[in-house]
Design an enzyme around this catalytic site. Sequence first.
Site, PDB file in Angstrom:
ATOM      1  CG  ASP A  32     -18.561 -14.996  -0.710  1.00 46.32           C
ATOM      2  OD1 ASP A  32     -19.375 -14.078  -0.481  1.00 46.32           O
ATOM      3  OD2 ASP A  32     -17.569 -14.865  -1.454  1.00 46.32           O
ATOM      4  CG  ASN A  80     -19.059  -8.209   5.208  1.00 43.72           C
ATOM      5  OD1 ASN A  80     -19.129  -9.307   5.756  1.00 43.72           O
ATOM      6  ND2 ASN A  80     -18.596  -8.107   3.958  1.00 43.72           N
TER       7      ASN A  80
HETATM    8  C1  IPE Z   1     -21.977 -13.607   1.974  1.00 42.63           C
HETATM    9  O1  IPE Z   1     -22.566 -13.313   0.764  1.00 42.63           O
HETATM   10  C2  IPE Z   1     -22.714 -13.036   3.170  1.00 42.63           C
HETATM   11  C3  IPE Z   1     -22.101 -11.853   3.763  1.00 42.63           C
HETATM   12  C4  IPE Z   1     -20.947 -11.368   3.472  1.00 42.63           C
HETATM   13  C5  IPE Z   1     -22.874 -11.188   4.784  1.00 42.63           C
HETATM   14  P1  IPE Z   1     -22.280 -11.946   0.041  1.00 42.63           P
HETATM   15  O2  IPE Z   1     -23.218 -10.906   0.555  1.00 42.63           O
HETATM   16  O3  IPE Z   1     -20.846 -11.597   0.133  1.00 42.63           O
HETATM   17  O4  IPE Z   1     -22.655 -12.282  -1.454  1.00 42.63           O
HETATM   18  P2  IPE Z   1     -21.790 -11.966  -2.741  1.00 42.63           P
HETATM   19  O5  IPE Z   1     -20.439 -12.532  -2.506  1.00 42.63           O
HETATM   20  O6  IPE Z   1     -21.779 -10.482  -2.901  1.00 42.63           O
HETATM   21  O7  IPE Z   1     -22.508 -12.661  -3.838  1.00 42.63           O
HETATM   22  C1  IPE Z   2     -16.477 -12.848   3.371  1.00 48.40           C
HETATM   23  O1  IPE Z   2     -17.174 -12.599   2.230  1.00 48.40           O
HETATM   24  C2  IPE Z   2     -17.294 -12.466   4.578  1.00 48.40           C
HETATM   25  C3  IPE Z   2     -18.450 -13.291   4.844  1.00 48.40           C
HETATM   26  C4  IPE Z   2     -18.833 -14.349   4.181  1.00 48.40           C
HETATM   27  C5  IPE Z   2     -19.224 -12.888   5.987  1.00 48.40           C
HETATM   28  P1  IPE Z   2     -17.045 -11.233   1.440  1.00 48.40           P
HETATM   29  O2  IPE Z   2     -18.001 -11.310   0.317  1.00 48.40           O
HETATM   30  O3  IPE Z   2     -17.205 -10.089   2.369  1.00 48.40           O
HETATM   31  O4  IPE Z   2     -15.544 -11.257   0.941  1.00 48.40           O
HETATM   32  P2  IPE Z   2     -14.875 -10.663  -0.364  1.00 48.40           P
HETATM   33  O5  IPE Z   2     -15.259  -9.218  -0.434  1.00 48.40           O
HETATM   34  O6  IPE Z   2     -15.397 -11.441  -1.525  1.00 48.40           O
HETATM   35  O7  IPE Z   2     -13.415 -10.875  -0.170  1.00 48.40           O
HETATM   36 MG    MG Z   3     -19.239 -12.085  -0.945  1.00 51.36          MG
END
Ligand code: IPE
Ligand code: IPE
Ligand code: MG
Length: 267
Positions: A32, A80
């Site tokens: 994340d 997502n």
């Molecule tokens: C994790 O990074 C990757 C996916 C969920 C695909 P994020 O895209 O959630 O990045 P942040 O948490 O918004 O910084």
């Molecule tokens: C979890 O991250 C999903 C992945 C890393 C693929 P998210 O960024 O989607 O989760 P939240 O929204 O912070 O809970």
């Molecule tokens: Mg995230």
Amino acid sequence: MSLGKIIDKKNNNLSMRLDRQKVPEHIAIIMDGNGRWATKKGLPRTYGHKRGVSVLKEILKVSKKLGCKVLTVYAFSTENWTRPRKEVDFLINLFSEVLSDEIKELHEESTKIKFIGDLTPFPKTLKKIISSSESLTKNNKKFLLNVCVNYGGRQEIVKVAKKIALKTSSGEIKLSEVNEKLFNSELLTRGIKDPELLIRTSGEKRISNFLLWQLAYSEIYISNVMWPDFNEFEFLKAIIDYQSRNRRFGGIESLPNESFEDSQYSS
Ligand code: IPE
Ligand code: IPE
Ligand code: MG
């Protein structure tokens, strides 16, 4: 000394503190922080996702070096899809691209790759690359990489519940035969032991619908580092921290000079 050498030295110092006999066999990772990492640098979120792929490659390499056997990474959750279409499309294309680029090397290193999640909504091209990669590597024994895409722990549990309900109502199995073992055998992770360690980067202290069943007794390590900045050093820190944990599984630590019979409640 070059920067590379300084980093190697830092990693070596840390890896000396690592107990090679106690490296988790299965590590799960919520990768994340990609978007925030990029935004902070004034870049589009997609840069963070791209950089995140290189980090995964590095962590995979280190995992193999340390003797870990299974890595399960969260790449795209069922939630997502609520992101802007452009970001979702970028991620889907990235999965195809990375898989096509990396599959040869993964196979040569005897890594089996498995995708965990509901693949139905993905475009045909991605589904095709996934299925050919899975079948190419299905007999590889050295390492297992599980990539969770369109994965949600609740959805997985509901699916299993439905399957078992159907089997009981048709008489295929008796209600008395429904137990944890049966439930486990219907999960998408069937046959894979539960992760001993869950790492989440970016400092968030939640599991965001990841492996709800499987993480029941996993040790949790939260790293404040954003996934694109995560590296061997941070990974070693997580494992060393894990090695200091006292895993009781609901029991108690064995006390050296006291047995249950000696205690005041035994008479
Ligand atoms: C994790 O990074 C990757 C996916 C969920 C695909 P994020 O895209 O959630 O990045 P942040 O948490 O918004 O910084
Ligand atoms: C979890 O991250 C999903 C992945 C890393 C693929 P998210 O960024 O989607 O989760 P939240 O929204 O912070 O809970
Ligand atoms: Mg995230």
